[in-house]
Design an enzyme around this catalytic site. Sequence first.
Site, PDB file in Angstrom:
ATOM      1  N   GLU A   6       0.834  -1.205   0.000  1.00  0.00           N
ATOM      2  CA  GLU A   6       0.000   0.000   0.000  1.00  0.00           C
ATOM      3  C   GLU A   6       0.868   1.253   0.000  1.00  0.00           C
ATOM      4  OE1 GLU A   6      -2.556   1.521  -0.664  1.00  0.00           O
ATOM      5  OE2 GLU A   6      -4.180   1.261   0.751  1.00  0.00           O
ATOM      6  N   ASP A   7       0.320   2.324  -0.556  1.00  0.00           N
ATOM      7  CA  ASP A   7       1.043   3.588  -0.544  1.00  0.00           C
ATOM      8  C   ASP A   7       1.057   4.217   0.846  1.00  0.00           C
ATOM      9  OD1 ASP A   7      -1.707   4.042  -0.657  1.00  0.00           O
ATOM     10  OD2 ASP A   7      -1.618   5.559  -2.226  1.00  0.00           O
TER      11      ASP A   7
ATOM     12  N   ASP B 135      -3.768   5.669   6.448  1.00  0.00           N
ATOM     13  CA  ASP B 135      -4.261   6.903   7.056  1.00  0.00           C
ATOM     14  C   ASP B 135      -5.162   6.520   8.234  1.00  0.00           C
ATOM     15  OD1 ASP B 135      -4.750   9.689   7.216  1.00  0.00           O
ATOM     16  OD2 ASP B 135      -6.381   9.603   5.769  1.00  0.00           O
TER      17      ASP B 135
ATOM     18  N   PHE C 231      -1.406  16.461   3.939  1.00  0.00           N
ATOM     19  CA  PHE C 231      -1.790  15.799   2.703  1.00  0.00           C
ATOM     20  C   PHE C 231      -0.594  15.777   1.758  1.00  0.00           C
ATOM     21  CE2 PHE C 231      -3.960  14.772  -1.208  1.00  0.00           C
ATOM     22  CZ  PHE C 231      -4.841  13.805  -0.760  1.00  0.00           C
TER      23      PHE C 231
ATOM     24  N   ARG D  85       0.807  11.643  -9.696  1.00  0.00           N
ATOM     25  CA  ARG D  85       1.335  10.378  -9.170  1.00  0.00           C
ATOM     26  C   ARG D  85       2.755  10.104  -9.665  1.00  0.00           C
ATOM     27  NH1 ARG D  85      -2.985   7.250  -7.134  1.00  0.00           N
ATOM     28  NH2 ARG D  85      -4.999   7.666  -8.085  1.00  0.00           N
TER      29      ARG D  85
HETATM   30  P1  IMP Z   1      -7.446   5.064   4.981  1.00  0.00           P
HETATM   31  O1  IMP Z   1      -8.538   4.096   4.652  1.00  0.00           O
HETATM   32  O2  IMP Z   1      -7.983   6.259   5.750  1.00  0.00           O
HETATM   33  O3  IMP Z   1      -6.268   4.441   5.673  1.00  0.00           O
HETATM   34  O4  IMP Z   1      -6.990   5.735   3.621  1.00  0.00           O
HETATM   35  C1  IMP Z   1      -6.017   5.197   2.826  1.00  0.00           C
HETATM   36  C2  IMP Z   1      -6.105   5.772   1.425  1.00  0.00           C
HETATM   37  O5  IMP Z   1      -6.394   7.183   1.449  1.00  0.00           O
HETATM   38  C3  IMP Z   1      -4.780   5.648   0.726  1.00  0.00           C
HETATM   39  O6  IMP Z   1      -4.679   4.435   0.040  1.00  0.00           O
HETATM   40  C4  IMP Z   1      -4.780   6.853  -0.189  1.00  0.00           C
HETATM   41  O7  IMP Z   1      -5.423   6.520  -1.416  1.00  0.00           O
HETATM   42  C5  IMP Z   1      -5.612   7.882   0.502  1.00  0.00           C
HETATM   43  N1  IMP Z   1      -4.787   8.891   1.201  1.00  0.00           N
HETATM   44  C6  IMP Z   1      -4.680   9.067   2.532  1.00  0.00           C
HETATM   45  N2  IMP Z   1      -3.858  10.092   2.839  1.00  0.00           N
HETATM   46  C7  IMP Z   1      -3.416  10.574   1.651  1.00  0.00           C
HETATM   47  C8  IMP Z   1      -2.509  11.642   1.297  1.00  0.00           C
HETATM   48  O8  IMP Z   1      -1.942  12.362   2.126  1.00  0.00           O
HETATM   49  N3  IMP Z   1      -2.297  11.818  -0.038  1.00  0.00           N
HETATM   50  C9  IMP Z   1      -2.905  11.066  -0.999  1.00  0.00           C
HETATM   51  N4  IMP Z   1      -3.734  10.050  -0.707  1.00  0.00           N
HETATM   52  C10 IMP Z   1      -3.999   9.809   0.610  1.00  0.00           C
HETATM   53 MG    MG Z   2      -4.532   4.412  -2.309  1.00  0.00          MG
END
Ligand code: IMP
Ligand code: MG
Length: 187
Positions: A102-103, A106, A155, A168
């Site tokens: 995963e990237d 969050d 962000f 990207r």
């Molecule tokens: P989570 O479900 O809240 O953990 O969100 C994860 C997803 O939110 C990641 O796979 C990203 O696609 C997106 N995301 C969360 N923070 C960022 C950020 O700072 N920049 C870009 N995408 C983000």
């Molecule tokens: Mg993502």
Amino acid sequence: MQDYHEFLKEILIPEDLLQTRVAELGAQISADYLGQDLLLICILRGGVMFLTDLIRNITVPLAVEFMAVSSYGTGKRQSTGHVRITLDLNTSVMDRNVLLVEDIIDSGRTISEVLSFLSTRHPKTLNVCALLDKAERREVEVPLRYRGFTIPNKFVFGYGLDIDEYYRNLPFIGVVDLDLYRSEVTT
Ligand code: IMP
Ligand code: MG
């Protein structure tokens, strides 16, 4: 779309540091999975840049698969946590060593939904490798076996991560100045 220089607040992680850390992660994964078969599952689209660099640094035999998920609802720059699988795997994970790539983690909601979804298919092992960890935003606990960097609650974009699907391709992780970024997305 704007040139990213117009809203880049700072470069949080420069390219050389990313590459060094990705090489370290690859070495660690290679050591941990020595003698075992490995299936990397990349979650589209943010994880792609990380995946392609990471696998060049892994020395054990591996296969690569892709999944795509999307969040229900409208949460603008955050996920809602209700995850729908929009692209499923083309292969079985049964009795395989699965590592999710995963990237960024969050709230943790996306990855935990994917983990519970995959665990119903009985992989031998199931672990997570995330490039970025926005630890202070965590709402649900995520077992992170490999973590590239812990980052502050800002962000970020570049190196696979998007702002409204753009940027990207940049080779570094940058912080967006949300006062200077002009969204062209109308929802
Ligand atoms: P989570 O479900 O809240 O953990 O969100 C994860 C997803 O939110 C990641 O796979 C990203 O696609 C997106 N995301 C969360 N923070 C960022 C950020 O700072 N920049 C870009 N995408 C983000
Ligand atoms: Mg993502």
